[in-house]
Design an enzyme around this catalytic site. Sequence first.
Site, PDB file in Angstrom:
ATOM      1  N   HIS A 383      -6.273  23.368  13.247  1.00  0.00           N
ATOM      2  CA  HIS A 383      -7.361  23.949  11.916  1.00  0.00           C
ATOM      3  C   HIS A 383      -8.262  24.913  11.810  1.00  0.00           C
ATOM      4  O   HIS A 383      -7.846  25.409  13.568  1.00  0.00           O
ATOM      5  CB  HIS A 383      -8.961  22.471  12.196  1.00  0.00           C
ATOM      6  CG  HIS A 383      -8.737  21.706  11.899  1.00  0.00           C
ATOM      7  ND1 HIS A 383      -8.198  20.222  12.967  1.00  0.00           N
ATOM      8  CD2 HIS A 383      -9.184  20.552  10.778  1.00  0.00           C
ATOM      9  CE1 HIS A 383      -7.723  19.432  11.691  1.00  0.00           C
ATOM     10  NE2 HIS A 383      -8.430  18.779  11.390  1.00  0.00           N
ATOM     11  N   ASN A 416      -7.171  26.482  22.132  1.00  0.00           N
ATOM     12  CA  ASN A 416      -7.771  25.659  20.636  1.00  0.00           C
ATOM     13  C   ASN A 416      -9.381  24.248  21.538  1.00  0.00           C
ATOM     14  O   ASN A 416      -9.559  24.059  20.817  1.00  0.00           O
ATOM     15  CB  ASN A 416      -6.640  24.590  19.635  1.00  0.00           C
ATOM     16  CG  ASN A 416      -7.116  23.828  19.173  1.00  0.00           C
ATOM     17  OD1 ASN A 416      -7.659  24.261  18.198  1.00  0.00           O
ATOM     18  ND2 ASN A 416      -6.799  22.314  18.419  1.00  0.00           N
TER      19      ASN A 416
END
Length: 535
Positions: A383, A416
């Site tokens: 994201h 991430n």
Amino acid sequence: MKMKSLLGIVLSLSILQSCQNDETNIIQNEVNNKGITFSSIIDDAQNSRAYDTSWEANDVIGVFMLANNSDKNVLATNIPYATSKGDGYFVSKNSPIYYPEDNSAVDFIAYYPYSETISDYKNYPIDLSNQTKQNAIDLMTAVNLTNRQLASPQGNLQFKHLLAKLVLNLKSTSGSSLKGIKASISGLQVKGTANLSDGTITPSGEATTFSLFINEEATQAEAILLPQDLSGKLKIKLEQNGQSKEIETEISGNIEQGSKYIYNVNVNYQGGEITTDPEAKYTKWFETPVITESQLNQSNIKYVTHYTGITYDEAPLNGIEIRNYSMLYDTNLKIAYWVSYPLCGWYLEGNIGRTEDWGYDPKIATNLQANLKKALSGYSRGHQIPSGDRQRKDCDMNNQTFYYTNMTPQLQNGLNGAIWAQLEGAVRGWSSGIDTLYVVTGAMPTTATDKQIQYAKDNNGKNIAIPKYYFKALARKVGGNYQTIAFKLDHKAYSDTQYMKYAISVSELENMTGFTFFPSLPSEVKKTLNTSQWN
């Protein structure tokens, strides 16, 4: 002069709401003995700041005291008051003002900048032909202290700007310095008079040509403007090394009192010719980076804004839909260069968790997006605006974070799921205790030294660009002043989670990416990097 909001300053003139009459009498006697002093605040609304919002040491204001009656007799004329420390607390430079001995009510009119020649508060002369010292021409008044008596709670002088401000952000796209560039405006009146009691401005001079003030780095041109009607759109002329270029702004109809106009222009000076790439027309907010006309003219560049479906219920935004986030998306690369959004407690209420509602962005054609229904080989679906930043339950804002346009191929282990996740959590923490944290998160497919774009395959076998690095730019307002910080992390696995090691200034990030972040902030604020403010 720099002005800043100083809330809660107690002045010797102020009478606190005390239950003890003896204490009140002591304060009032002190005012009788030493004369009136003032503290001040500035109207800090974004559209009413013409110059800036901080006082400087030894700034001087002029004060009139009038009888609070129909005749408005002047009881004290143009008394100079100075703030020696620049904290907005003003003390008379000479003889202070005293309340009338008969305890009759009075009104105060204060103004900046002070001029010893002013004797008529209804006829203050304005001359903006010389812009080299903008703080010396930035006229402000405070007329809120009316019907005051010695026994009354005094309050602060609330200053408002009577003129307008133009800021032209200049950015070189050719790599060469813009030092020596000049900017001018023709066809505007620069002289007039002001009635300090009601703020009325009356232009009284012929239209002329005048130069804007250029800062030392030649990154900003500024001008204080006289409110007036316009015959067409306001134009600005740029000149460098004998070459010139005219820029047409969107300012038309009139120049409004108290307004601040900000324009962003990319300037290319090569081969003896000036070319410009002005800011495009698009819906923008404080956090939106600058988008230029040439960028939006590219068929593969899409500017998209997603809304929450909820509207504001208070003035002045009553009925306007609340934004979720905006992005600049490249349909060739199938990734967004940046995603910008506000972050505050309202967006985090509810703890809805991850909806996992993976899907195409309805605002961009499906065939122009990557299919990321399933994970990519070797990469997670990272994201840009995190799911954790949109947790409200009564709308679809979390679902919108799972649009494919918000995703990039991102290493999971060491990035991430590690240092990047830690940074995202810190960002949420930095949004607490303030009104709003403004965030820009981005992904760049190239660097200054590596222009080769690498690709992963989506679920349909189409190419999606793999970012070379990720970044965040942050801005927040604390105690009346803006703080900024940025981060740049290469797309690799990190062995630690110490994200602060990768903090840089917003200005540095602008130079790396070519984007202009938080264009309404002064360049000095974006150059400042004080990590202690964010620890």
